[in-house]
Design a protein around this motif. Sequence first.
Motif, PDB file in Angstrom:
ATOM      1  N   SER A   1     109.580 -34.303 127.729  1.00  0.00           N
ATOM      2  CA  SER A   1     110.656 -34.220 128.531  1.00  0.00           C
ATOM      3  C   SER A   1     111.608 -33.524 127.720  1.00  0.00           C
ATOM      4  O   SER A   1     111.831 -33.558 126.654  1.00  0.00           O
ATOM      5  N   LYS A   2     112.151 -32.391 128.326  1.00  0.00           N
ATOM      6  CA  LYS A   2     113.300 -31.607 127.629  1.00  0.00           C
ATOM      7  C   LYS A   2     114.618 -32.033 127.562  1.00  0.00           C
ATOM      8  O   LYS A   2     114.835 -33.038 128.238  1.00  0.00           O
TER       9      LYS A   2
ATOM     10  N   PRO B   1     109.388 -19.692 125.137  1.00  0.00           N
ATOM     11  CA  PRO B   1     108.760 -20.650 125.795  1.00  0.00           C
ATOM     12  C   PRO B   1     109.183 -22.080 125.898  1.00  0.00           C
ATOM     13  O   PRO B   1     110.002 -22.482 124.980  1.00  0.00           O
ATOM     14  N   PRO B   2     108.532 -22.909 127.018  1.00  0.00           N
ATOM     15  CA  PRO B   2     109.232 -24.247 127.055  1.00  0.00           C
ATOM     16  C   PRO B   2     109.185 -24.971 125.420  1.00  0.00           C
ATOM     17  O   PRO B   2     108.159 -25.053 124.702  1.00  0.00           O
ATOM     18  N   THR B   3     110.123 -25.715 125.102  1.00  0.00           N
ATOM     19  CA  THR B   3     110.474 -26.410 123.836  1.00  0.00           C
ATOM     20  C   THR B   3     109.256 -27.375 123.654  1.00  0.00           C
ATOM     21  O   THR B   3     108.871 -28.173 124.374  1.00  0.00           O
ATOM     22  N   THR B   4     109.030 -27.327 122.225  1.00  0.00           N
ATOM     23  CA  THR B   4     107.690 -28.292 121.664  1.00  0.00           C
ATOM     24  C   THR B   4     108.553 -29.361 120.892  1.00  0.00           C
ATOM     25  O   THR B   4     109.297 -28.676 120.134  1.00  0.00           O
ATOM     26  N   SER B   5     108.519 -30.501 121.042  1.00  0.00           N
ATOM     27  CA  SER B   5     109.321 -31.532 120.407  1.00  0.00           C
ATOM     28  C   SER B   5     108.444 -31.935 119.078  1.00  0.00           C
ATOM     29  O   SER B   5     107.190 -32.213 119.202  1.00  0.00           O
TER      30      SER B   5
ATOM     31  N   PRO C   1     124.388 -21.006 121.445  1.00  0.00           N
ATOM     32  CA  PRO C   1     124.411 -21.570 122.848  1.00  0.00           C
ATOM     33  C   PRO C   1     123.625 -20.948 123.781  1.00  0.00           C
ATOM     34  O   PRO C   1     123.376 -21.541 124.607  1.00  0.00           O
ATOM     35  N   SER C   2     123.545 -19.643 123.825  1.00  0.00           N
ATOM     36  CA  SER C   2     122.905 -18.772 124.938  1.00  0.00           C
ATOM     37  C   SER C   2     121.277 -19.130 124.578  1.00  0.00           C
ATOM     38  O   SER C   2     120.574 -19.549 125.789  1.00  0.00           O
ATOM     39  N   GLN C   3     120.782 -19.185 123.524  1.00  0.00           N
ATOM     40  CA  GLN C   3     119.373 -19.205 123.358  1.00  0.00           C
ATOM     41  C   GLN C   3     119.051 -20.706 123.620  1.00  0.00           C
ATOM     42  O   GLN C   3     117.987 -21.016 124.052  1.00  0.00           O
ATOM     43  N   PHE C   4     119.817 -21.742 123.044  1.00  0.00           N
ATOM     44  CA  PHE C   4     119.527 -22.887 123.526  1.00  0.00           C
ATOM     45  C   PHE C   4     119.516 -23.436 124.783  1.00  0.00           C
ATOM     46  O   PHE C   4     118.576 -23.933 125.476  1.00  0.00           O
ATOM     47  N   SER C   5     120.464 -22.606 125.546  1.00  0.00           N
ATOM     48  CA  SER C   5     120.648 -23.112 126.935  1.00  0.00           C
ATOM     49  C   SER C   5     119.442 -22.609 127.611  1.00  0.00           C
ATOM     50  O   SER C   5     118.897 -23.153 128.641  1.00  0.00           O
ATOM     51  N   ALA C   6     118.992 -21.394 127.364  1.00  0.00           N
ATOM     52  CA  ALA C   6     117.692 -20.701 127.890  1.00  0.00           C
ATOM     53  C   ALA C   6     116.311 -21.404 127.546  1.00  0.00           C
ATOM     54  O   ALA C   6     115.513 -21.780 128.550  1.00  0.00           O
ATOM     55  N   ALA C   7     116.404 -21.931 126.403  1.00  0.00           N
ATOM     56  CA  ALA C   7     115.247 -22.626 125.816  1.00  0.00           C
ATOM     57  C   ALA C   7     114.961 -23.866 126.482  1.00  0.00           C
ATOM     58  O   ALA C   7     113.923 -24.308 127.100  1.00  0.00           O
ATOM     59  N   PHE C   8     116.111 -24.605 126.788  1.00  0.00           N
ATOM     60  CA  PHE C   8     116.129 -26.144 127.412  1.00  0.00           C
ATOM     61  C   PHE C   8     116.437 -26.030 128.944  1.00  0.00           C
ATOM     62  O   PHE C   8     116.530 -27.035 129.312  1.00  0.00           O
TER      63      PHE C   8
END
Length: 435
Positions: free
Chosen positions: A29-30, A19-23, A196-203
């Motif tokens: 903002s992402k 889901p959308p990233t929590t900071s 790389p794939s998971q980070f690009s999908a998450a953000f």
Amino acid sequence: MARSYNCLLFCFIVLFIIPPTTSISNTSSKPKALALLVSKDSSTLQYLTQIKQRTPLVPVKLTLDLGGQFLWVDCDQGYVSTSYKPARCGSAQCKLARSKSCIDEYSCSPGPGCNNHTCSRFPANSISRESTNRGELATDVVSIQSIDIDGKANPPGPFVSVPNLIFSCGPTFLLDGLATGVKGMAGLGRTQVSLPSQFSAAFNFDRKFSICLSSSTTSNGAVFFGDVPFPNIDVSTSLIYTPLILNPVHNEGLAFKGDPSTDYFIEIKSILIGGNVVPLNTSLLSINKQGNGGTKVSTADPYTVLETSIYKAFIETFSKALLFNIPRVKPIAPFGACFNSSFIGGTTAPEIHLVLPGNNRVWKIYGANSMVRVGKDAMCLAFVDGGVNPRTSVVIGGYQLEDNLLEFNLAKSRLGFSSSLLSWQTTCSKLTSNF
């Protein structure tokens, strides 16, 4: 139909599994890009990085694996987390990871890495060349440094987290051969569950990443995820691009039948040294039906590895291309050609050109990336003999990548490279000095 299904599955993962990233700093903002600092271990010559994982967050030291399928960590010793979730058989995570196994026979006490009715992938140690069929897939929280792209200095931003990043549990024995304190490997390879794939999908940023490895063991390089410009020196706009080639056969470690290689292959047409063509069997530069041959880029090999016949021709051509009759000295393992350091250095070594498809597509290797000092009196050619009939004919190793900016664009299936940053009077450690 299969392609449509895969697209729907990936979208499902993005919306619900990641889901959308929590900071951690509660930013609204992402991030546009992320960074992992990378150091070079002086004892093993491995490239190391660190993430924060689990709840509560703990630092996890990892060896960087450019062609690795995914993140894997040792779950046998000291893995404690309240947010660990095993991936159940048939789940979206298992499908995204293309797992074809369901484990229902664990006899150990339930816990991280040991849960029944879970799917698995096969974690592999690309340094020792060991792998295992015991690799429970799971998700957990991962925290990583963001980059505040401001068009000027691109300073580090807040740490941000992915609450359900997919990874694999590996047994403790798989750590053999890795640097002291390392607990797993950070896989950057060509899969939907690599970092790389998971980070690009998450953000929701471009599916690409860049590596810039420092040649020093006392200063850092980095891996950048997303689109990272370098305002002070516009190296990224001067990259030369070449296609990434998919090897249809997985030839490193255990894999399911039909799995392609997750390594990054490129096509080399020829090799020049000091303007002279290295005489070699060009069929070795192509990938055959068994997945053998060709050229790949690797952070697991400290130096470039060449098939024996290529290696012998390479050494002979290099020796002939030297401007002076520089005396050879006794080879020092693992190198096969060493010279008296009083007569040769990085500036006197002939240029090595890897000629790629297309006009003026040349990866230039200068002396700083071709010669390595060994002991007090020897400079050795930093290439090693890979033996007869290796799985891959040319493996471009870490030493040849140092102080080069490499951009791996997974969406466009291409590699961008700068050749040596010394030509820009800079280094990877200078490009990452803000972090």
